[in-house]
Design an enzyme around this catalytic site. Structure first.
Site, PDB file in Angstrom:
ATOM      1  N   SER A  46      -4.645 -17.262  -2.600  1.00  0.00           N
ATOM      2  CA  SER A  46      -4.290 -17.829  -3.902  1.00  0.00           C
ATOM      3  C   SER A  46      -3.172 -18.832  -3.680  1.00  0.00           C
ATOM      4  O   SER A  46      -2.171 -18.526  -3.044  1.00  0.00           O
ATOM      5  CB  SER A  46      -3.805 -16.721  -4.838  1.00  0.00           C
ATOM      6  OG  SER A  46      -4.778 -15.716  -4.955  1.00  0.00           O
ATOM      7  N   TRP A  54      -8.227  -8.621  -4.633  1.00  0.00           N
ATOM      8  CA  TRP A  54      -8.935  -8.509  -3.350  1.00  0.00           C
ATOM      9  C   TRP A  54      -8.759  -7.106  -2.804  1.00  0.00           C
ATOM     10  O   TRP A  54      -7.841  -6.380  -3.141  1.00  0.00           O
ATOM     11  CB  TRP A  54      -8.400  -9.531  -2.356  1.00  0.00           C
ATOM     12  CG  TRP A  54      -6.912  -9.472  -2.194  1.00  0.00           C
ATOM     13  CD1 TRP A  54      -6.199  -8.556  -1.480  1.00  0.00           C
ATOM     14  CD2 TRP A  54      -5.937 -10.370  -2.756  1.00  0.00           C
ATOM     15  NE1 TRP A  54      -4.840  -8.830  -1.568  1.00  0.00           N
ATOM     16  CE2 TRP A  54      -4.652  -9.935  -2.333  1.00  0.00           C
ATOM     17  CE3 TRP A  54      -6.024 -11.506  -3.559  1.00  0.00           C
ATOM     18  CZ2 TRP A  54      -3.471 -10.592  -2.697  1.00  0.00           C
ATOM     19  CZ3 TRP A  54      -4.847 -12.158  -3.920  1.00  0.00           C
ATOM     20  CH2 TRP A  54      -3.589 -11.696  -3.484  1.00  0.00           C
ATOM     21  N   ASP A  84      -7.455 -11.715 -10.292  1.00  0.00           N
ATOM     22  CA  ASP A  84      -7.599 -12.387  -8.996  1.00  0.00           C
ATOM     23  C   ASP A  84      -7.240 -11.325  -7.969  1.00  0.00           C
ATOM     24  O   ASP A  84      -6.102 -11.224  -7.524  1.00  0.00           O
ATOM     25  CB  ASP A  84      -6.652 -13.590  -8.911  1.00  0.00           C
ATOM     26  CG  ASP A  84      -6.804 -14.357  -7.596  1.00  0.00           C
ATOM     27  OD1 ASP A  84      -5.934 -15.205  -7.297  1.00  0.00           O
ATOM     28  OD2 ASP A  84      -7.781 -14.101  -6.855  1.00  0.00           O
ATOM     29  N   CYS A  96      -2.970  -9.957 -10.313  1.00  0.00           N
ATOM     30  CA  CYS A  96      -3.315 -10.492  -8.994  1.00  0.00           C
ATOM     31  C   CYS A  96      -2.820  -9.555  -7.913  1.00  0.00           C
ATOM     32  O   CYS A  96      -1.692  -9.069  -7.963  1.00  0.00           O
ATOM     33  CB  CYS A  96      -2.688 -11.878  -8.810  1.00  0.00           C
ATOM     34  SG  CYS A  96      -3.059 -12.588  -7.198  1.00  0.00           S
TER      35      CYS A  96
END
Lengths: 677, 296
Positions: free
Chosen positions: A457, A676, A674, A629
């Site tokens: 990001s 992961w 966002d 995030c």
């Protein structure tokens, strides 16, 4: 012509020709022959290939069609039938491929459209020895069967046939973005078992949102060994597995034609031309690379890439993709252990000439380049790789060990899980721990997956830094159960990109992948950002941008940040910058959780809960946008649960209603992720 | 629409995105159930039909995007202005060139219903730009959703290469995640300043947009049926496993050469088994010869 005098132009009289006839006997014969031949030509000549007229309604094309697939299989000597529930043809294609595969294992298969057969015949399939029914079922719409599988689906629901003796396996085709992911595949798998059939192999669930083809191949590679083992058959003849590529060594080649790490066009790293993208990355110079943390064992870093002159544009919230290179020492060790000359220039050419994929990676190139830039040599290899490599293990025990892990027997899977996955053994580790395994390097290069780009990001705002892209990352490094030190490919590589004063620029091949993670359109809209650890990256860009908007005189709404780290004095990232933004008022609320600074763990969700009333107000009255995030597995889920709680409490809703409220926020683009794993 | 109701006294949901979804629910279903779309979803689409669809879409998107460009700074459109991510005109031009060849502009023409749609788009863009979002919503969000399924269907049915030629329309290069993009788009729609009266008109315009689309497909269906009646080459049942063989890219890998088919008509009059055929010929010759001899 009445003259009977001999004339050279007249045909000589062959036999007694009566005076006065116009045509001789020969004439008549010849004439008839010609007429006959001509008539034949016109009436009976072979017609060109008939093209049947198209009919819109799906017909039963032949009236003499065997509606019993069991009978058909018996007649044609097949033991495996692969049914497909297909709308767009993908499942059908997979079914065809599976049925063709059977041959490789000494069996014979056929693919079949369930609409054309009487599926109640499944109860009779066991009449055939070593028979197996495979189903490639796509899910359509809201968890529905495809058109051609509707009857089969109805039958499954209504019937109570006893399917004992039937062996089956199911591969489902679905898409994770839909709620009823692989509903059809799951249903068929479950229902057949309920009816007494025996599951031969686990349900495969292909995800079209990810990589359906890959999911299929992975499932298939383990499916067949399981089938073979079950039926006690060996793969026919070709014990040496089917190579897909042919090695060609180049002894006399122009070095200008050799790839040295480019992703696309040859020499694209020497002569760079926009536009820059995945196939044509930009070599961005690294202008800054500093350590972010003050202490602790980890290494967190902040990098700045210079994109001037590239015409690359980005928005805060976008991702930067980088193409890393493998560790040279790792590459060298692989070369050494295989006794290979890594600087041989070679090409691997696809034996299937019709395939679009001519080579597994850009060729011609050297093994060194391939192992460094094109191949993944750090992730634990998949079972199909082990399966293919097993043949090269000269020690029978070691070969057995590899084969077992590649099989789908429960014992094998457990072994693979512990010996490969949990122990995090990469290909070098396997070669080291299986000393008799020495595959030819070209076959290994064919089997290893491609080295993937890594995404980060972007930690800057293009309004403030139009010619630079900032990255915030933590170096991955850990010790495995086998005592080896595993390092993350990209993060280790980035860590070493430290710019120095003496000229030579260190570059990073990169491109920007647009994301949908965006600040609200109106600056006045409040934002609640939750980004612990390196999850703070995009928010550094967001806050920079909100500050910039403020400077521009815009009316900027509440800018709220929830950040978390382990220790205030060790890994509080961007501490000074955030403090400054807070002071200036660009950051209106700064909430930081230090998880390990006290006895009990304190995380971002705890801070959210402490401020629940304020949070609710921002969401419900302020039209706030929420952004999360970072870690997908636990953090994102815990944060989401916290929001459910807050909404339920202050919105006076039941839990399901609160869940719904939050899900709606997501649909409306007011809750973005966002994350992961 | 499941979920908690807002406390607003308005009859429609507060957010434009939700109001639009609700208001167009019915017409949306209608659009999906047109004969044409149903056939398409079954994989029953011929090359000719597909080209016709692309042609109509070309006219529609050219008009839509012209009006979008005209209004890109209009406060009622700016928040949803996403040219790089969404615009289709260039993609359609590429596809039309792929199927019709370099002289495609001369080969195509605009059907009536499509022209109606185009006229409406120009009218809205020039006189009622606050309604333009209704049209953008109707087309683009649809393309991002079902469009992906249609792409696969078209690819299989028409044996198009999996490298994307002929299907650029369905490929959104600038969108990495369609679901997330739609969420972003909705948030942008919802940030357009809009009074209740305008909102109502936007909902009406969206319904109108759907109806215009339905009319376009109904007309295509009619044109296609007419072609069948005139004995024009239709299509054959798509063979899903055959490989495209044609190298003539400007005309697309047509599974069947159109000219041949009109010639080939199974007469069914004469026997075709070889043996019978030969017997007949021989007898004919023998007869002719016999007649000849007899005539002597």
């Amino acid at each position: 012509m009445g003259d009977s005098a001999m004339d050279s132009t007249l045909p000589p009289p062959e036999s007694a020709v009566p005076e006065g006839t116009l045509f001789s006997m020969t004439d008549v014969f010849l004439f008839s022959l010609i007429v006959g031949l001509l008539s034949y030509w016109f009436l009976f000549r072979k017609k060109k290939e008939e093209i049947p007229e198209f009919t819109k309604i799906q017909p039963t094309t032949s009236s003499v069609r065997e509606s019993s697939f069991v009978e058909k299989m018996k007649k044609t000597g097949r033991n495996i039938v692969v049914f497909y529930g297909s709308q767009t043809g993908t499942a059908e294609e997979f079914a065809n491929r599976l049925s063709k595969d059977a041959h490789r294992y000494g069996m014979r298969g056929m693919s079949a459209d369930p609409e054309e057969y009487d599926l109640s015949d499944l109860s009779r399939l066991s009449e055939i020895d070593n028979s197996l029914a495979v189903f490639c079922m796509a899910t359509y719409g809201e968890g529905d069967p495809t058109d051609n599988a509707q009857d089969f689906y109805d039958w499954l629901q209504e019937t109570d046939t006893d399917l004992t003796g039937l062996k089956f396996a199911v591969f489902g085709l679905g898409n994770k973005t839909y709620e009823h992911f692989n509903a059809m595949g799951k249903y068929v798998d479950k229902r057949l078992e309920q009816l007494g059939a025996q599951r031969m192999f686990e349900l495969g669930m292909g995800d079209d949102d990810g990589n359906l083809e890959e999911d299929f191949i992975t499932w298939r590679e383990q499916f067949w060994p399981a089938v073979c083992e079950h039926f006690g058959v060996e793969a026919t003849g070709e014990e040496s597995s089917i190579r897909q590529y042919e090695l060609v060594v180049h002894t006399d080649i122009n070095m200008n034609k050799v790839y040295t790490g480019e992703m696309g066009r040859l020499k694209s790293y020497e002569s760079q031309k926009p536009p820059f993208d995945a196939k044509n990355p930009f070599l961005a110079p690294v202008t800054l690379n500093r350590k972010l943390n003050q202490g602790g064992e980890r290494h967190l870093m902040h990098l700045e890439l210079d994109i001037s002159g590239s015409k690359i544009r980005y928005e805060s919230g976008d991702h930067v993709a980088v193409y890393p290179a493998n560790d040279t020492s790792l590459v060298n060790q692989i070369g050494e252990i295989l006794g290979a000359d890594l600087d041989v220039i070679m090409s691997l050419n696809n034996l299937d000439e019709e395939s679009n994929k001519k080579h597994p990676f850009p060729c011609p190139t050297t093994y060194r380049t391939a192992l460094t830039y094109y191949l993944d040599i750090t992730n634990p290899p998949r079972t199909n790789v082990l399966y293919e490599l097993a043949q090269y293990a000269t020690d029978p025990n070691e070969q057995e060990h590899l084969r077992k892990m590649a099989s789908s027997a429960a014992e094998g899977k457990t072994l693979y899980l512990s010996w490969v996955l949990e122990a995090r053994r990469n290909i070098l580790a396997i070669l080291q721990d299986v000393p008799s395994l020495r595959p030819p390097i070209d076959h290994l290069c064919e089997l290893l997956p491609r080295l993937q780009a890594r995404y980060y990001s972007i930690a800057s705002s293009s309004k403030v830094h139009p010619h630079a892209i900032h990255i915030c990352a933590v170096v991955v490094e850990y010790e495995t159960k086998t005592g080896r030190l595993n390092k993350g490919v990209a993060t280790t590589w980035l860590k070493n990109k430290v710019p120095n004063e003496n000229g030579h620029k260190l570059t990073v091949p990169m491109y920007v992948r647009k994301s949908q993670f965006r600040l609200p359109f109106k600056p006045s809209t409040p934002v609640i950002m939750i980004g612990p650890g390196t999850g703070i990256a995009p928010f550094v860009g967001f806050v920079q941008e909100r500050a910039w908007l403020k400077q521009q005189g815009k009316d900027v709404g509440e800018t709220v940040l929830y950040y978390g780290c382990r220790h205030e004095n060790e890994d509080y990232l961007y501490r000074e910058e955030l403090a400054q933004f807070h002071k200036e008022g660009a950051l209106t609320q700064l909430n930081v959780a230090f998880s390990r600074d006290q006895a009990q763990k304190v995380y971002v969700q705890h801070l959210l809960k402490k401020n629940k009333e304020g949070v609710w107000k921002l969401i419900h009255e302020g039209n706030a946008h929420i952004y999360v995030c970072g870690d997908a597995r636990s953090m994102a889920r815990d944060v989401q649960n916290t929001f459910y709680e807050i909404v339920a409490e202050f919105g006076s809703m039941t839990q399901p209603q609160a869940v719904d409220y939050v899900k709606k926020l997501m649909t409306k683009g007011r809750y973005s992720l966002d994350v992961w794993s | 629409m499941e979920g908690s109701k807002t406390h607003s006294s308005e009859s429609m949901p507060g957010d434009l995105s939700e109001a639009l979804k609700e208001a167009t629910k019915e017409v949306h279903e209608q659009a999906e159930s047109t004969e044409f779309m149903k056939n398409f979803q079954r994989g029953q689409v011929s090359l000719q039909e597909f080209k016709m669809v692309l042609t109509s879409l070309y006219y529609i998107y050219s008009a839509l995007e012209e009006e979008i460009e005209r209004n890109k700074d209009h406060p009622a459109y700016i928040p949803v202005y996403f040219p790089a991510e969404l615009h289709r005109k260039t993609a359609l031009q590429e596809d039309l060139e792929y199927f019709y060849g370099p002289l495609w502009r001369e080969e195509i023409s605009c059907p009536e219903s499509t022209q109606k749609y185009v006229n409406r788009l120009h009218y809205v863009g020039q006189h009622e730009p606050e309604l333009l979002v209704a049209h953008a919503y109707t087309r683009y969000l649809g393309d991002l959703s079902g469009g992906q399924v249609l792409k696969k269907i078209a690819q299989k049915a028409l044996h198009l290469p999996n490298t994307g030629e002929g299907l650029e329309f369905f490929t959104f290069e600038g969108v990495s995640n369609a679901t997330k993009f739609k969420q972003l788009y909705r948030s942008r729609m919802n940030s357009i300043e809009m009074d209740p009266a305008t909102k109502k008109r936007v909902l009406e315009e969206a319904k109108r947009a759907f109806l215009l689309n339905i009319q376009v497909f109904d007309e295509l269906q009619k044109l296609v049926s007419q072609c069948h009646e005139n004995g024009h080459p239709a299509q054959h049942k798509p063979e899903l496993r055959t490989r495209g063989t044609s190298g003539a890219h400007e005309h697309g890998p047509a599974p069947v050469k159109e000219g041949e088919k009109t010639l080939m008509k199974h007469t069914g009059m004469l026997p075709s088994t070889p043996l019978v055929r030969w017997i007949l010929v021989v007898s004919f010759l023998v007869t002719t010869v016999a007649v000849g001899l007899f005539a002597m």
